[in-house]
Design an enzyme around this catalytic site. Structure first.
Site, short mmCIF file in Angstrom:
data_model
loop_
_atom_site.label_atom_id
_atom_site.label_comp_id
_atom_site.label_asym_id
_atom_site.label_seq_id
_atom_site.Cartn_x
_atom_site.Cartn_y
_atom_site.Cartn_z
N CYS A 117 0.83 -1.21 0.00
CA CYS A 117 0.00 0.00 0.00
C CYS A 117 0.87 1.26 0.00
O CYS A 117 1.42 1.63 -1.03
CB CYS A 117 -1.00 -0.03 1.15
SG CYS A 117 -2.31 1.23 0.97
N HIS A 203 -3.70 -4.91 0.64
CA HIS A 203 -3.25 -5.26 1.99
C HIS A 203 -3.38 -6.75 2.25
O HIS A 203 -4.37 -7.21 2.85
CB HIS A 203 -4.09 -4.50 3.03
CG HIS A 203 -3.76 -3.05 3.16
ND1 HIS A 203 -2.70 -2.60 3.93
CD2 HIS A 203 -4.35 -1.96 2.63
CE1 HIS A 203 -2.64 -1.27 3.87
NE2 HIS A 203 -3.63 -0.86 3.09
N GLU A 205 -1.91 -8.34 4.44
CA GLU A 205 -1.79 -8.55 5.89
C GLU A 205 -3.11 -8.35 6.63
O GLU A 205 -3.25 -8.78 7.79
CB GLU A 205 -0.72 -7.62 6.47
CG GLU A 205 -1.15 -6.18 6.71
CD GLU A 205 -1.16 -5.28 5.47
OE1 GLU A 205 -1.16 -4.04 5.63
OE2 GLU A 205 -1.17 -5.82 4.34
#
Length: 255
Positions: A117, A203, A205
């Site tokens: 990002c 993202h 994660e």
């Protein structure tokens, strides 16, 4: 990788470009903890499950608040630049310092670079790309990506969906990078230089729980409108491939 023995874990420095929102911070302490969780899940889901410690030696570095936090390049093999609420095109001292450090890592050739990002945008800036607000607006929650042929090979899949949470974007492709993915909202979703860098706008994660909290905070903080919020909440529980992206990162680090 590089001078490291192939049996040794890769020394990955996570450059933390922000502090998580309260709920995420309470559970994971920092973005270093969030990415640790991501890589733990990725290692556990390998065809031959492995411990995180066998694959990576992680260190965390708060590059926003501590100018001395940067790792000694001689002690690491790779860096990962996290997401952030800040603008990658701004000229705050810490942002300039981060761009310069990233550029040195890229130019040196030994240290591999991963961006997520905001980190994707910082890498773009270090490589000379144009950054800015995306005229198509916000992209939030789980979004399906169209992969290029190179992207299908890199990620090891025909289709890819991951969480998004951005309005800024890398507006073009720097010279020498390979485009891996696009969406209807953002053309530069992933870029790659073999043996040197990989970055994604999304993202991998993030989990459903994390994105719900961020959407709530951004709605009630007046950052996103009801339409964007409702659309995001409607897709937040969709299947997403963050673990597959993290496993692609692991392959990149160990190749």
């Amino acid at each position: 990788m590089g001078s490291q023995d192939v049996d040794m874990p890769v020394r990955l420095a996570i450059l933390e470009a922000d502090t998580p929102v309260p709920g995420i911070k309470a559970k994971y302490q920092s973005y270093g903890g969030v990415f640790t969780h991501m890589f733990e899940r990725a290692c556990a889901a390998l065809p031959q499950p492995a411990s995180l410690e066998s694959q990576l030696s992680l260190s965390f570095h708060d590059v926003v608040n501590d100018p001395a936090a940067y790792p000694d390049p001689e002690t690491i093999d790779a860096i990962l630049i996290t997401g952030s609420k800040y603008n990658a095109f701004d000229n705050d001292e810490w942002i300039i310092r981060l761009v310069q450090f990233t550029k040195r890592c890229l130019e040196g050739g030994r240290i591999r670079v991963i961006g997520v990002c905001y980190g994707h945008q910082i890498i773009g800036r270090a490589l000379g790309a144009e950054l800015g607000r995306n005229t198509r607006g916000w992209e939030v929650s789980v979004v399906e990506h169209e992969l290029t042929d190179e992207g299908k090979h890199f990620f090891g899949t025909e289709k890819l969906s991951i969480h998004q949470m951005h309005r800024d974007a890398v507006l073009n492709f720097p010279p020498g990078v390979v485009q891996l993915a696009r969406t209807n909202v953002c053309a530069n979703q992933a870029m790659y230089i073999p043996g040197r860098m990989i970055s994604v706008q999304g993202h991998p994660e993030f989990t459903e729980e994390m994105v719900r909290e961020i959407l709530d905070m951004r709605k009630y903080g007046g950052i996103v409108g009801d339409d964007i919020y409702e659309d995001g909440v409607g897709r937040v529980a969709n299947k997403q491939d963050g673990v597959a992206v993290a496993q692609a990162f692991l392959r990149f680090l160990h190749e």
